[in-house]
Design a protein around this motif. Structure first.
Motif, short mmCIF file in Angstrom:
data_model
loop_
_atom_site.label_atom_id
_atom_site.label_comp_id
_atom_site.label_asym_id
_atom_site.label_seq_id
_atom_site.Cartn_x
_atom_site.Cartn_y
_atom_site.Cartn_z
N PHE A 266 0.83 -1.20 0.00
CA PHE A 266 0.00 0.00 0.00
C PHE A 266 0.86 1.25 0.00
O PHE A 266 2.03 1.21 0.41
CB PHE A 266 -0.96 0.02 1.20
CG PHE A 266 -0.30 0.08 2.56
CD1 PHE A 266 0.02 1.30 3.14
CD2 PHE A 266 -0.03 -1.08 3.26
CE1 PHE A 266 0.62 1.36 4.39
CE2 PHE A 266 0.56 -1.03 4.51
CZ PHE A 266 0.89 0.19 5.08
N GLU A 267 0.29 2.31 -0.51
CA GLU A 267 0.91 3.63 -0.43
C GLU A 267 0.26 4.35 0.72
O GLU A 267 -0.91 4.11 1.03
CB GLU A 267 0.73 4.38 -1.74
CG GLU A 267 1.48 3.73 -2.89
CD GLU A 267 1.28 4.44 -4.21
OE1 GLU A 267 0.55 5.44 -4.26
OE2 GLU A 267 1.87 3.97 -5.19
N LEU A 268 0.99 5.25 1.36
CA LEU A 268 0.48 5.92 2.55
C LEU A 268 0.59 7.43 2.41
O LEU A 268 1.67 7.96 2.17
CB LEU A 268 1.26 5.45 3.78
CG LEU A 268 0.78 5.97 5.13
CD1 LEU A 268 -0.64 5.48 5.43
CD2 LEU A 268 1.74 5.53 6.22
N ASP A 269 -0.55 8.09 2.54
CA ASP A 269 -0.59 9.55 2.61
C ASP A 269 -0.80 9.92 4.07
O ASP A 269 -1.56 9.25 4.77
CB ASP A 269 -1.76 10.11 1.79
CG ASP A 269 -1.59 9.90 0.30
OD1 ASP A 269 -0.43 9.95 -0.18
OD2 ASP A 269 -2.60 9.68 -0.39
N THR A 270 -0.16 10.97 4.51
CA THR A 270 -0.41 11.47 5.86
C THR A 270 -1.03 12.86 5.75
O THR A 270 -0.63 13.66 4.90
CB THR A 270 0.90 11.55 6.69
OG1 THR A 270 1.85 12.38 6.03
CG2 THR A 270 1.48 10.17 6.91
N VAL A 271 -2.01 13.11 6.60
CA VAL A 271 -2.71 14.39 6.62
C VAL A 271 -2.72 14.90 8.05
O VAL A 271 -3.29 14.26 8.93
CB VAL A 271 -4.16 14.25 6.10
CG1 VAL A 271 -4.89 15.58 6.18
CG2 VAL A 271 -4.16 13.72 4.67
N ASP A 272 -2.06 16.05 8.27
CA ASP A 272 -2.07 16.69 9.58
C ASP A 272 -3.38 17.47 9.71
O ASP A 272 -3.67 18.34 8.90
CB ASP A 272 -0.87 17.63 9.71
CG ASP A 272 -0.68 18.16 11.12
OD1 ASP A 272 -1.69 18.31 11.85
OD2 ASP A 272 0.46 18.44 11.49
N ILE A 273 -4.18 17.11 10.70
CA ILE A 273 -5.51 17.72 10.83
C ILE A 273 -5.48 19.11 11.45
O ILE A 273 -6.44 19.86 11.33
CB ILE A 273 -6.47 16.82 11.63
CG1 ILE A 273 -6.06 16.74 13.09
CG2 ILE A 273 -6.59 15.45 10.98
CD1 ILE A 273 -7.14 16.17 13.99
N ASP A 274 -4.39 19.47 12.11
CA ASP A 274 -4.31 20.76 12.78
C ASP A 274 -4.38 21.89 11.76
O ASP A 274 -3.72 21.85 10.72
CB ASP A 274 -3.04 20.88 13.61
CG ASP A 274 -3.09 20.00 14.85
OD1 ASP A 274 -4.18 19.81 15.39
OD2 ASP A 274 -2.02 19.50 15.25
N GLY A 275 -5.19 22.88 12.06
CA GLY A 275 -5.34 24.02 11.17
C GLY A 275 -6.47 23.89 10.17
O GLY A 275 -6.78 24.83 9.45
N ASP A 276 -7.10 22.71 10.11
CA ASP A 276 -8.24 22.51 9.22
C ASP A 276 -9.45 22.23 10.09
O ASP A 276 -9.60 21.13 10.62
CB ASP A 276 -7.97 21.34 8.27
CG ASP A 276 -9.08 21.13 7.24
OD1 ASP A 276 -10.27 21.30 7.59
OD2 ASP A 276 -8.75 20.80 6.10
#
Length: 82
Positions: A34-44
């Motif tokens: 699998f490929e992995l994307d990371t998303v920082d939720i802070d600020g959204d």
């Protein structure tokens, strides 16, 4: 060879649970292809509202696989059904 599945890990910087799950996912990434994307939720605000108390959250599209801790059994089950 099939195309890798793209998973998304929603996290926060400075979150020890988030860093632990990220490291565990990177360790099994080749095994499950699998490929992995990371998303920082802070600020959204929308992401903070959706995931604020649950991070880290591992998802494929809209489907949640697990949160707080990497549950390898749930990951295995997900890939066996995919």
């Amino acid at each position: 060879m099939s195309r890798p599945v793209r998973l998304t890990l929603y996290l926060r910087s400075g979150c020890h649970l988030c860093q632990a799950m990220l490291a565990q996912l990177q360790a099994v990434q080749a095994q499950y292809n699998f490929e992995l994307d990371t998303v920082d939720i802070d600020g959204d605000p929308a992401l903070e509202a959706a995931y604020g108390e649950l991070v880290p959250v591992l998802k494929h599209g809209e489907r949640e696989i697990c949160h707080y801790f990497l549950e390898v059994g749930k990951l295995q089950q997900y890939f066996s059904q995919a």
